[in-house]
Design a protein around this motif. Structure first.
Motif, PDB file in Angstrom:
ATOM      1  N   VAL A  44      25.498  19.005 -42.623  1.00  0.00           N
ATOM      2  CA  VAL A  44      24.439  18.999 -43.635  1.00  0.00           C
ATOM      3  C   VAL A  44      24.917  18.122 -44.782  1.00  0.00           C
ATOM      4  CG1 VAL A  44      22.962  20.422 -45.092  1.00  0.00           C
ATOM      5  CG2 VAL A  44      23.950  21.392 -43.003  1.00  0.00           C
ATOM      6  N   GLU A  45      24.087  17.198 -45.232  1.00  0.00           N
ATOM      7  CA  GLU A  45      24.481  16.284 -46.305  1.00  0.00           C
ATOM      8  C   GLU A  45      23.886  16.729 -47.634  1.00  0.00           C
ATOM      9  OE1 GLU A  45      24.114  12.135 -45.634  1.00  0.00           O
ATOM     10  OE2 GLU A  45      24.884  12.220 -43.582  1.00  0.00           O
ATOM     11  N   VAL A  46      24.758  16.944 -48.617  1.00  0.00           N
ATOM     12  CA  VAL A  46      24.357  17.251 -49.991  1.00  0.00           C
ATOM     13  C   VAL A  46      25.334  16.562 -50.934  1.00  0.00           C
ATOM     14  CG1 VAL A  46      23.238  19.466 -49.483  1.00  0.00           C
ATOM     15  CG2 VAL A  46      25.661  19.422 -50.016  1.00  0.00           C
ATOM     16  N   GLU A  47      24.809  15.971 -51.985  1.00  0.00           N
ATOM     17  CA  GLU A  47      25.634  15.320 -53.017  1.00  0.00           C
ATOM     18  C   GLU A  47      26.665  14.363 -52.400  1.00  0.00           C
ATOM     19  OE1 GLU A  47      27.398  18.059 -55.751  1.00  0.00           O
ATOM     20  OE2 GLU A  47      25.501  19.046 -56.234  1.00  0.00           O
ATOM     21  N   ASP A  48      26.251  13.597 -51.410  1.00  0.00           N
ATOM     22  CA  ASP A  48      27.121  12.637 -50.731  1.00  0.00           C
ATOM     23  C   ASP A  48      28.279  13.305 -49.989  1.00  0.00           C
ATOM     24  OD1 ASP A  48      25.637  10.428 -51.638  1.00  0.00           O
ATOM     25  OD2 ASP A  48      26.712  10.436 -53.543  1.00  0.00           O
ATOM     26  N   LEU A  49      28.156  14.599 -49.720  1.00  0.00           N
ATOM     27  CA  LEU A  49      29.137  15.318 -48.920  1.00  0.00           C
ATOM     28  C   LEU A  49      28.511  15.729 -47.595  1.00  0.00           C
ATOM     29  CD1 LEU A  49      30.558  17.849 -51.544  1.00  0.00           C
ATOM     30  CD2 LEU A  49      31.593  15.683 -50.853  1.00  0.00           C
ATOM     31  N   ARG A  50      29.340  15.790 -46.559  1.00  0.00           N
ATOM     32  CA  ARG A  50      28.917  16.328 -45.275  1.00  0.00           C
ATOM     33  C   ARG A  50      29.587  17.686 -45.107  1.00  0.00           C
ATOM     34  NH1 ARG A  50      30.817  13.886 -41.074  1.00  0.00           N
ATOM     35  NH2 ARG A  50      29.020  13.936 -39.664  1.00  0.00           N
ATOM     36  N   LEU A  51      28.773  18.739 -45.009  1.00  0.00           N
ATOM     37  CA  LEU A  51      29.279  20.097 -44.868  1.00  0.00           C
ATOM     38  C   LEU A  51      28.982  20.598 -43.456  1.00  0.00           C
ATOM     39  CD1 LEU A  51      28.163  21.672 -48.276  1.00  0.00           C
ATOM     40  CD2 LEU A  51      30.353  20.617 -47.693  1.00  0.00           C
ATOM     41  N   HIS A  52      29.972  21.229 -42.860  1.00  0.00           N
ATOM     42  CA  HIS A  52      29.854  21.731 -41.493  1.00  0.00           C
ATOM     43  C   HIS A  52      29.293  23.153 -41.521  1.00  0.00           C
ATOM     44  CE1 HIS A  52      32.039  23.314 -37.682  1.00  0.00           C
ATOM     45  NE2 HIS A  52      30.892  22.765 -37.333  1.00  0.00           N
ATOM     46  N   ALA A  53      28.247  23.399 -40.736  1.00  0.00           N
ATOM     47  CA  ALA A  53      27.598  24.704 -40.703  1.00  0.00           C
ATOM     48  C   ALA A  53      27.258  25.091 -39.273  1.00  0.00           C
ATOM     49  CB  ALA A  53      26.326  24.694 -41.547  1.00  0.00           C
ATOM     50  N   VAL A  54      27.443  26.372 -38.967  1.00  0.00           N
ATOM     51  CA  VAL A  54      26.942  26.968 -37.733  1.00  0.00           C
ATOM     52  C   VAL A  54      25.727  27.805 -38.091  1.00  0.00           C
ATOM     53  CG1 VAL A  54      27.412  28.758 -36.006  1.00  0.00           C
ATOM     54  CG2 VAL A  54      29.085  26.961 -36.428  1.00  0.00           C
ATOM     55  N   VAL A  55      24.619  27.585 -37.392  1.00  0.00           N
ATOM     56  CA  VAL A  55      23.371  28.315 -37.660  1.00  0.00           C
ATOM     57  C   VAL A  55      22.946  28.991 -36.358  1.00  0.00           C
ATOM     58  CG1 VAL A  55      21.000  28.164 -38.508  1.00  0.00           C
ATOM     59  CG2 VAL A  55      22.733  26.553 -39.350  1.00  0.00           C
ATOM     60  N   ARG A  56      22.776  30.318 -36.416  1.00  0.00           N
ATOM     61  CA  ARG A  56      22.385  31.061 -35.217  1.00  0.00           C
ATOM     62  C   ARG A  56      21.469  32.224 -35.593  1.00  0.00           C
ATOM     63  NH1 ARG A  56      28.316  31.658 -32.322  1.00  0.00           N
ATOM     64  NH2 ARG A  56      28.734  29.430 -32.066  1.00  0.00           N
ATOM     65  N   GLY A  57      20.578  32.591 -34.661  1.00  0.00           N
ATOM     66  CA  GLY A  57      19.771  33.788 -34.805  1.00  0.00           C
ATOM     67  C   GLY A  57      18.462  33.571 -35.538  1.00  0.00           C
ATOM     68  N   LYS A  58      17.694  34.651 -35.631  1.00  0.00           N
ATOM     69  CA  LYS A  58      16.416  34.667 -36.343  1.00  0.00           C
ATOM     70  C   LYS A  58      16.340  35.915 -37.192  1.00  0.00           C
ATOM     71  CE  LYS A  58      13.769  32.101 -32.846  1.00  0.00           C
ATOM     72  NZ  LYS A  58      12.595  32.117 -31.929  1.00  0.00           N
ATOM     73  N   GLY A  59      15.634  35.793 -38.326  1.00  0.00           N
ATOM     74  CA  GLY A  59      15.486  36.920 -39.231  1.00  0.00           C
ATOM     75  C   GLY A  59      15.808  36.501 -40.647  1.00  0.00           C
ATOM     76  N   PRO A  60      16.067  37.447 -41.540  1.00  0.00           N
ATOM     77  CA  PRO A  60      16.449  37.104 -42.917  1.00  0.00           C
ATOM     78  C   PRO A  60      17.702  36.237 -42.937  1.00  0.00           C
ATOM     79  CG  PRO A  60      15.961  39.450 -42.716  1.00  0.00           C
ATOM     80  CD  PRO A  60      15.983  38.910 -41.323  1.00  0.00           C
ATOM     81  N   ASP A  61      17.746  35.299 -43.852  1.00  0.00           N
ATOM     82  CA  ASP A  61      18.875  34.368 -43.932  1.00  0.00           C
ATOM     83  C   ASP A  61      20.112  35.046 -44.528  1.00  0.00           C
ATOM     84  OD1 ASP A  61      17.629  31.949 -42.962  1.00  0.00           O
ATOM     85  OD2 ASP A  61      16.456  31.954 -44.818  1.00  0.00           O
ATOM     86  N   VAL A  62      21.254  34.817 -43.902  1.00  0.00           N
ATOM     87  CA  VAL A  62      22.546  35.298 -44.382  1.00  0.00           C
ATOM     88  C   VAL A  62      23.515  34.126 -44.371  1.00  0.00           C
ATOM     89  CG1 VAL A  62      24.514  36.819 -43.962  1.00  0.00           C
ATOM     90  CG2 VAL A  62      22.185  37.626 -43.499  1.00  0.00           C
ATOM     91  N   VAL A  63      24.175  33.877 -45.498  1.00  0.00           N
ATOM     92  CA  VAL A  63      25.212  32.847 -45.589  1.00  0.00           C
ATOM     93  C   VAL A  63      26.567  33.534 -45.612  1.00  0.00           C
ATOM     94  CG1 VAL A  63      26.258  31.103 -47.088  1.00  0.00           C
ATOM     95  CG2 VAL A  63      23.793  31.101 -46.709  1.00  0.00           C
ATOM     96  N   LEU A  64      27.514  33.041 -44.798  1.00  0.00           N
ATOM     97  CA  LEU A  64      28.863  33.580 -44.721  1.00  0.00           C
ATOM     98  C   LEU A  64      29.850  32.559 -45.288  1.00  0.00           C
ATOM     99  CD1 LEU A  64      28.771  34.994 -41.054  1.00  0.00           C
ATOM    100  CD2 LEU A  64      28.086  36.140 -43.180  1.00  0.00           C
ATOM    101  N   ILE A  65      30.727  33.019 -46.203  1.00  0.00           N
ATOM    102  CA  ILE A  65      31.689  32.133 -46.870  1.00  0.00           C
ATOM    103  C   ILE A  65      33.095  32.669 -46.620  1.00  0.00           C
ATOM    104  CG2 ILE A  65      32.346  31.023 -49.025  1.00  0.00           C
ATOM    105  CD1 ILE A  65      29.590  31.670 -50.130  1.00  0.00           C
TER     106      ILE A  65
END
Length: 319
Positions: A44-65
């Motif tokens: 995912v590109e934001v502010e000229d950075l490329r961030l690595h993300a795994v996205v899985r499932g359906k339902g309410p969004d949850v971000v894990l850090i």
């Protein structure tokens, strides 16, 4: 040519040759690690950075850090699959770790990481996710809640760093975050640290429990030992204490649902220093203490952590 000058030139040539040898060995080990543990998700590109993300499932969004010295594989070992049964899960490599680009050295703190991760989550369609952070990742999650209040719906803090503490910076991070240590010690560690040392470090993080079978093979510790990653990690740890000191003044302004879950036998982030004061600083925060559990409850007491997330979802999200 004088004898002193000749000796100086010979010493410089020897050091240069040793440095080249170390760098070559470090580069070989980094390549091996990247072949063994390739990216699991998308960029995912934001502010000229490329961030690595795994996205899985359906339902309410949850971000894990994830925490220090780690990557999103800490969550993909088992937790992502369980949560994906009823949530849309987004696990990030924090900036500078895993396969995410580093932030500039002068803007690599908790609030900077929270900003780019919240923007990356929004770019993935998660405008107001539940945010779960573990250890150092909990401090990033707190910065997200305290500085970007309209970009999340609830907070789950697992073994989270939230307060200052009496001890100084450990020797390892004093060395690796220094200019000379970054230049010389980091390549040496990257090139020559043994697998036994890595396994011992993993075991120490799990004390007094033990790592689940297969965890050490899954986590991709070799990714953490890359030179760029070690430098980013060291800088983040070196700056953590003053950043938390500044951040904790904002905790009373956090108004969305917060679940705090912490082991009472955590030797790394003690619950009495961090979790108990935090529960008193955030209005309405719910505290769950896990007797006898160490620093990794999301691995060794995963049901309790998922239950805390479910409680946060019930409190934060409309039916």
């Amino acid at each position: 040519m004088g004898l002193k000058l000749l000796l100086l030139l010979l010493s410089a040539a020897l050091l240069a040759g040793c440095s080249a040898l170390v760098d070559r060995r470090a580069a070989e080990r980094e390549a091996e690690a990247e072949r063994a543990f390739p990216p699991l998700g998308q960029m995912v590109e934001v502010e000229d950075l490329r961030l690595h993300a795994v996205v899985r499932g359906k339902g309410p969004d949850v971000v894990l850090i994830h925490g220090l010295s780690g990557n999103l594989r800490d969550f993909t070992f088992s937790m992502v699959d369980r949560l994906a049964e009823r949530y849309r899960v987004i696990a990030f490599d924090r900036p500078g770790l895993g396969y995410s680009d580093p932030l500039p050295a002068e803007a690599n703190g908790l609030t900077d990481q929270a900003r780019v991760l919240s923007k990356a989550a929004a770019a993935l369609g998660a405008k107001r996710p539940l945010v779960l952070g573990q250890s150092y990742g909990g401090a990033v999650a707190l910065a997200w809640a305290a500085t970007r209040p309209d970009s999340y719906s609830g907070l789950v803090l697992v073994s989270a760093v939230s307060q200052t503490w009496p001890d100084g910076l450990p020797l390892f991070y004093r060395v690796t975050s220094s200019r000379l240590g970054s230049q010389f010690a980091v390549p040496l560690i990257s090139a020559f640290v043994s697998e036994a040392t890595v396994n011992a470090a993993v075991a120490e993080v799990f004390e007094p429990q033990v790592a689940p079978p297969g965890y050490a093979a899954h986590i991709g510790a070799g990714l953490t030992l890359r030179r760029q990653t070690m430098r980013a990690n060291a800088d983040q740890r070196a700056d953590l204490k003053p950043e938390v000191e500044a951040l904790r003044r904002l905790y009373p302004g956090i108004r969305r649902p917060v679940e705090i879950i912490h082991g009472t036998a955590d030797p790394i982030v003690p619950h009495d220093v961090h979790a108990i004061p935090l529960s008193q600083q955030i209005p309405g925060a719910a505290l769950t203490l896990l007797p006898g559990i160490g620093h990794m409850p999301h691995q060794v007491a995963q049901d309790a952590v998922i239950e805390a997330l479910d409680r946060a979802a019930r409190r934060a999200l409309p039916r």
